[in-house]
Design an enzyme around this catalytic site. Structure first.
Site, PDB file in Angstrom:
ATOM      1  CB  CYS A  46     -79.408-108.179 -56.533  1.00 35.58           C
ATOM      2  SG  CYS A  46     -79.612-107.023 -57.866  1.00 35.58           S
ATOM      3  CB  CYS A  49     -82.451-107.615 -59.106  1.00 33.71           C
ATOM      4  SG  CYS A  49     -80.727-108.023 -59.473  1.00 33.71           S
ATOM      5  CB  CYS A 385     -58.270 -92.676 -50.252  1.00 36.96           C
ATOM      6  SG  CYS A 385     -56.866 -93.735 -50.600  1.00 36.96           S
ATOM      7  CB  CYS A 388     -54.425 -92.182 -49.166  1.00 34.25           C
ATOM      8  SG  CYS A 388     -55.144 -92.369 -50.812  1.00 34.25           S
TER       9      CYS A 388
END
Ligand SMILES: *[C@@H]1O[C@H](CO)[C@@H](O)[C@H](O)[C@H]1NC(C)=O
Ligand SMILES: *[C@@H]1O[C@H](CO)[C@@H](O)[C@H](O)[C@H]1NC(C)=O
Length: 530
Positions: A46, A49, A385, A388
């Site tokens: 990660c 992290c 989007c 959309c």
């Protein structure tokens, strides 16, 4: 020989960590054996992290001296343990006071912030200060500290103060002394509270009306700098302050400092009416767009009415001399006098409605959506989007079907990234039905995005009960295009733009969105998905 020493030295370095590696076997005993533990649940891959690691290490080394251990748990190896503690993203930080008493750590992932937070957690909520030395040391122990001066037999003040301290312990350090001589030396009469801070006037005294609410108000007001700074740590506080916030955008720390200094007299004059804060345009410049300022032209100044979420951008952008005390002072005075109109972002009203779907912009919103006797279905979308875009042809089709009822039903759409609209939206697309006769309570559409279901929704929930059913039934496809659970990170700032005014709830959500935007820009608080 030389080589092996070097290798040994390197190995020793790599191992010398002050962070405790815990596993399912060791975790429980560890948190039982230590009064206070900060634990990081992480995954080796990660990115957030990895960014936290050196900060966490630094905090662990400093906090070791105060006997506050920092631990980490690799969730790829300890899945059961991480599941038990409800870990949903990496990294997750939790404060343990024994295995049962657990609180999330949601502050910045920086060594300094972690040290300050954990130090506060380790102290009793009120530290007793019975000597001059203890008092003097305490006064500068943090940016803001409070000291209560009251006599031993004044139980009422003591209890009130402790309640406030318990409530605000995450924000400030609290000390108290019953020594009358110390009060005298400070120039206060028992009972009194003094707030010490390393900025502005240095300290504030509270001597009247020892109630919990008044004390909290005092602490909040006195700890807010005259010209503060907007960032992930302070943003929520400014939004909750209940008074407008004036932003000073600038890219360089030196310029922010000099602008803050120049505008201090203005802030002083408006104290209690308006908060003033600088904001780092390099890190959080996108937020200027939410205030209808031009992003990229610095320095810049804008006022936000946080209650109504109205924006008042100061038009001269990009020149320090335009942000003089005189010019900004005048603008702010006009604002306070109600003489500045809020800025409403809008595309131009279309000359002609060309497609089957009616185009709504901020400037014709009232006319098309609210001030009429029609059932208006409105889609809030963003140009980027994907959901959309997938909906667009179906939405056109739907509009075509209702064309012959255009005196009763309107199918409309608004680009919510380019138009300030008053509605609460939680993702794109959001679809609402403003039905004739009750426009102030639009009905949210949460069904699947098919022509059929949308048509049924309008028939059932609209006032005019228009039925295009026979046609709708022949439409194929019950494809369920799920609403995204969360707006993607990039939508956060767009979302906040789309809310101009109205109910408090809306504002709170918008504030959250702006906060997310700020935080995302700062790359401080993002989680990597599990
Ligand atoms: C407040 O009350 C607590 C608990 O009774 C006591 O330990 C403390 O000394 C009191 N503080 C002062 C300043 O008198
Ligand atoms: C009408 O609206 C309600 C409330 O949103 C919803 O539960 C219901 O499914 C809608 N009717 C149709 C046919 O979509």
């Amino acid at each position: 020989m030389k080589i092996s020493t070097a290798v040994l030295g390197f190995a020793a370095l790599a191992v010398a960590s002050d962070v405790h590696d815990l596993t399912g076997q060791t975790f429980n005993d560890f948190v039982k054996d230590h009064d206070l533990v900060l634990a990081e649940f992480f995954a080796p891959w990660c990115g957030h992290c990895k960014a936290l690691a050196p900060e966490y290490e630094e905090a662990a080394t400093t906090l070791k001296d105060k006997s506050i251990p920092l631990a980490k748990i690799d969730c790829t190896a300890e899945q059961e343990l991480c599941q038990e503690y409800g870990v949903e993203g990496y990294p997750t930080l939790k404060v343990f006071r024994g295995p049962q008493n657990i609180a999330p750590y949601s502050g910045p992932r920086k060594a300094e912030a972690i040290i300050s937070y954990m130090t506060k957690q380790s102290l009793p909520s009120v530290s007793l200060l019975q000597s001059t030395e203890a008092l003097e040391e305490f006064k500068t122990a943090d940016k803001v500290v409070l000291v209560g001066y009251f006599s031993t037999d004044d139980k009422t003040s003591n209890v009130t103060y402790e309640e406030v301290a318990d409530q605000l312990r995450d924000s400030f350090l609290f000390g108290a002394t019953s020594d009358e001589a110390l009060a005298k030396a400070e120039g206060v009469t028992q009972p009194a509270i003094v707030l010490y801070k390393d900025f502005d006037e240095g300290k504030n005294v509270f001597e009247e009306g020892f109630t919990k609410d008044k004390l909290i108000d005092f602490a909040k007001a006195a700890s807010t700098p005259l010209v503060g700074e907007v960032g992930p740590e302070t943003y929520a506080g400014y939004m909750a302050a209940g008074i407008p916030l004036a932003y000073i955008f600038s890219e360089s720390a030196e310029e922010r400092e000099s602008l803050a200094k120049a505008l201090r007299p203005v802030a002083e004059k408006q104290k209690g009416k308006l908060n003033f804060a600088t904001i780092d345009a390099k890190a959080f410049g996108q937020h200027a767009g939410n205030l209808n300022l031009e992003v990229g032209k610095w320095p810049a100044f804008a006022i936000q009415d946080t209650e109504k979420n109205q924006k008042f951008p100061y038009s001269a952008q990009g020149s320090v001399s335009d942000l003089s005390e005189k010019k900004i002072g005048k603008f702010v005075e006009d604002f306070v006098a109600g003489k500045v109109e809020p800025s409403v972002k809008s595309e131009p009203i279309p000359d002609k409605q060309e497609g089957p779907v009616t185009v709504v912009v901020a400037k014709n919103y009232q006319e098309v959506v609210i001030d009429n006797d029609k059932d208006v279905l409105l889609e809030f979308y963003a140009p980027w989007c994907g959901h959309c875009k997938a909906l667009a042809p179906k939405y056109d089709e739907l509009a075509g079907m209702f064309k012959q009822y255009s005196d009763k039903v309107v199918i409309a759409k608004v680009d919510a990234t380019l138009n300030d609209v008053p509605d609460e939206i939680s993702g794109f697309p959001t679809i609402k039905l403003f039905k004739a006769g009750s426009k102030d309570a639009p009905v949210d559409y949460s069904g699947s995005r098919t022509v059929e279901d949308l048509a049924n929704f309008i028939r059932e929930n609209g006032s005019h009960k228009i039925d295009v059913g026979s046609k709708a039934e022949t439409m194929e496809g019950v494809e369920t295009d799920q609403m995204p659970k969360q707006a993607p990170a990039a939508t956060a700032s767009d979302l906040s733009e789309s809310v101009t005014e109205g109910i408090k709830d809306t504002i709170t959500k918008a504030a959250g969105a702006i906060k997310d935007a700020i935080i995302d820009d700062g790359e401080v608080e993002e989680h990597d998905e599990l």
